[in-house]
Structure formats: C-alpha cells, structure tokens
Design a protein around this motif. Sequence first.
Motif, PDB file in Angstrom:
ATOM      1  N   HIS A   1       0.578  -4.577   3.617  1.00 27.32           N
ATOM      2  CA  HIS A   1       0.852  -3.335   4.335  1.00 27.32           C
ATOM      3  C   HIS A   1       1.755  -3.618   5.543  1.00 27.32           C
ATOM      4  O   HIS A   1       2.181  -4.759   5.760  1.00 27.32           O
TER       5      HIS A   1
ATOM      6  N   LEU B   1       0.821  -1.201   0.000  1.00 25.36           N
ATOM      7  CA  LEU B   1       0.000   0.000   0.000  1.00 25.36           C
ATOM      8  C   LEU B   1       0.860   1.257   0.000  1.00 25.36           C
ATOM      9  O   LEU B   1       0.562   2.224  -0.708  1.00 25.36           O
ATOM     10  N   ALA B   2       1.931   1.253   0.786  1.00 28.84           N
ATOM     11  CA  ALA B   2       2.778   2.443   0.875  1.00 28.84           C
ATOM     12  C   ALA B   2       3.333   2.843  -0.485  1.00 28.84           C
ATOM     13  O   ALA B   2       3.414   4.028  -0.814  1.00 28.84           O
TER      14      ALA B   2
ATOM     15  N   GLU C   1      -0.012   8.305   4.275  1.00 27.46           N
ATOM     16  CA  GLU C   1      -0.954   7.303   4.764  1.00 27.46           C
ATOM     17  C   GLU C   1      -1.536   7.664   6.128  1.00 27.46           C
ATOM     18  O   GLU C   1      -2.513   7.050   6.577  1.00 27.46           O
TER      19      GLU C   1
ATOM     20  N   ASP D   1      -5.984  11.358   2.283  1.00 27.73           N
ATOM     21  CA  ASP D   1      -5.224  10.486   1.380  1.00 27.73           C
ATOM     22  C   ASP D   1      -5.624   9.024   1.548  1.00 27.73           C
ATOM     23  O   ASP D   1      -5.783   8.290   0.568  1.00 27.73           O
ATOM     24  N   MET D   2      -5.769   8.563   2.792  1.00 20.61           N
ATOM     25  CA  MET D   2      -6.156   7.176   3.005  1.00 20.61           C
ATOM     26  C   MET D   2      -7.554   6.918   2.475  1.00 20.61           C
ATOM     27  O   MET D   2      -7.821   5.851   1.886  1.00 20.61           O
TER      28      MET D   2
ATOM     29  N   MET E   1       0.702   4.761  -2.961  1.00 20.90           N
ATOM     30  CA  MET E   1       0.136   6.065  -2.606  1.00 20.90           C
ATOM     31  C   MET E   1       1.171   7.136  -2.929  1.00 20.90           C
ATOM     32  O   MET E   1       1.624   7.870  -2.051  1.00 20.90           O
TER      33      MET E   1
ATOM     34  N   GLY F   1      -0.800   3.767   9.608  1.00 27.25           N
ATOM     35  CA  GLY F   1      -1.488   4.864   8.949  1.00 27.25           C
ATOM     36  C   GLY F   1      -2.823   5.178   9.590  1.00 27.25           C
ATOM     37  O   GLY F   1      -3.129   4.741  10.707  1.00 27.25           O
TER      38      GLY F   1
END
Length: 340
Positions: A146, A109-110, A118, A123-124, A113, A157
């Motif tokens: 993640h 996930l990091a 995060e 943003d999340m 984006m 996050g």
Amino acid sequence: MSAFTLAVLYGRPGTAKSFIAISMAVAVVTGRPWFGRPVRRGPVLYVAGEGTVGLAQRQRAWQEASGVSDLRGLYWLPFAVNLLEPNWGQGLAELAADMNAALVIIDTLARSMVGGDENRSADMTRAIEALDEIRRKSGATVEIVHHTPKEGETPRGHSALEGAVDTAILLKRSKGVFTLTTEKQKDIPQVEPLLFKLDRWAGSCVPVQIAANSIAANAFGLVGVELTLRDVVGSNAGSDGLPATRLLSLSGIPERSFYRTSKALDRRGVIGNVGSRAKPRWVLAHEEPHESLPTLPNAAMGAATSLTANGGFLEPPLRGSDSVGTNQELGQFLDLEEKF
C-alpha cells in the motif's frame, strides 16, 4: 510478521515496496531466512495488480543473486483483483486454502478496490473483510502492499485499515538507502529498523541489507543524486521505462540537477532509453529478455484463453463492467497443475 496475520507493507512511490515484498515471497517459498529472520516455509500466492512487465526480471535477479533456481510453490496472479466484489474474496480464499499457502501478497491495495474509495469507511471495511476471509480460510499470512498519503507516515485511506492490521511495515528512502521500520506489531516484540540498498542483478535489482555505519557505500561508484536516480529507475521503470517527467516527480531531485544527472547516467551506461529521442523512456541498462514465470492454470478467467508466449503470464481479463471475475471463474484455479 507471525503466521496467520494481516499485514501492510507501505510507503511512498519509489521506496522499493515490491522489491521487498518479492524478497519476502521467495524467502518463504525456499525456507531461507529473510535477512537473518526465520520464516515458515510454504507456497506463496502473489497477486500483482501492477508492474507485471518487470516481474520476470525481478525473479531472475533474485535467483541469480542467491544461486537458487528452484522456486516451485511461488505462483503469480498477474492482474488486479477486486476485493470489493464478494466473489473475488471467496475465490481467492478457496484458492489460497487449496494451495495450503503460507503467504498471500496483494500488490497493491489501491488496484484491488475497483470502483471503491479507500477513504470511505464502508469500502475499506469491505476490503478488510475480504482479506480476513482469505486469512481465515487458508491459515496464511496475508500481506497487502500500500501507499502513504502525500503528507504523513500512516497507511493511506481510512483509519479502519490501520486498526485492522496486526503488522504495519513502513518503507522510506533517503539518498538511495531504504529504511524498513515496524510501525505496529501485535503480540510479538517489534524489531529494530533494517537498512537496505538495491543491488543490480540480471537487468533488475535485489534488496541487500546494509549496516548503519556503511550507508555511504555502494557497489556502483554512484553518489548523491546519481544513486538516487538510479534507484528510482530500478524501482519503478521495469522494462517499458518511464518518461523523464515521471522520474523527476518520483525522485524529488531539482529539475536542473535531474536532467544533468540523467544525461550522465546515460553516458555511463547505467540507464538507457527504450523510447524515442524526442520522447525518451528510461530503464536500467542491460535489461534481459523476459523469463518464464511459474503461473496458475489459465482456465480461471473467461477472457484468458491461453498463456502468453512472452513471459508465461496469464492474459488479464477484459476490463468491462461485468468482467472483473466470478467465484466460478476463480474456482477453476482450484484444480492446480502442481500439488504441494
């Protein structure tokens, strides 16, 4: 995990997250039970935003360990996407729907984006909306890989992620044993924790389930910090290797013990140095050459004009401010070479 859900597989560095995610992917593609759990067979799209060098070895290791050669339906997208860019979410959703994907894995996930934070709610939330669009349009289960924060055992996050997922799976490591725990599961009963070790095959590793009463067993004659360091190298180093300082940080082994153990594993042929004598980079020994991986047509990315000769990967796009991809570029993936 049940079908048509959003899931997160998470843990600290060195907890074999990608090994577990790949094992789930190949189980779905082949229809084989995943450690005794039934799966819904179907195509899988695996978005590998990092660690692409070792993908071929990991796939080959699973094939050799299982005796299965046919992995048609497993497709790798070996570069990061940007879930904060609406066109990426739309394009991935269309691609997964056209493939009739049963499972979409985004690792990590990091790395997906780009330019976001995060820890920020906005943003999340945007990333979650993109993941939900993929799930809604394709009907697939969407799983993201993640991390945990430095302290705690929740997904790193903003808490919006923990609230949005249907399934949360935590991986932890202790002395070469990996524990998989279902921390959250909507609608269906939670399963008991599973224990794994990494078994070496074909220059890489595959996760192997072990019974709770056989934690001390391992097939390599390694014990204690030897087994821990071997597993950390196998989980993280790939074929490019990692420097000792990085492995020291990942392993959590005291410095003096770490260097003594690494020398011992080197002498025994368990790990090897692919760097220089002055700046060693450690890998598992006996790495095999790159294998070809099934991949999607290469027309989708403006900067990817041909398949690379080594590994069958798509060349990643140039990393410029306006080169993260467009819906039109991703749309070209929809004309798949292989129909399911």
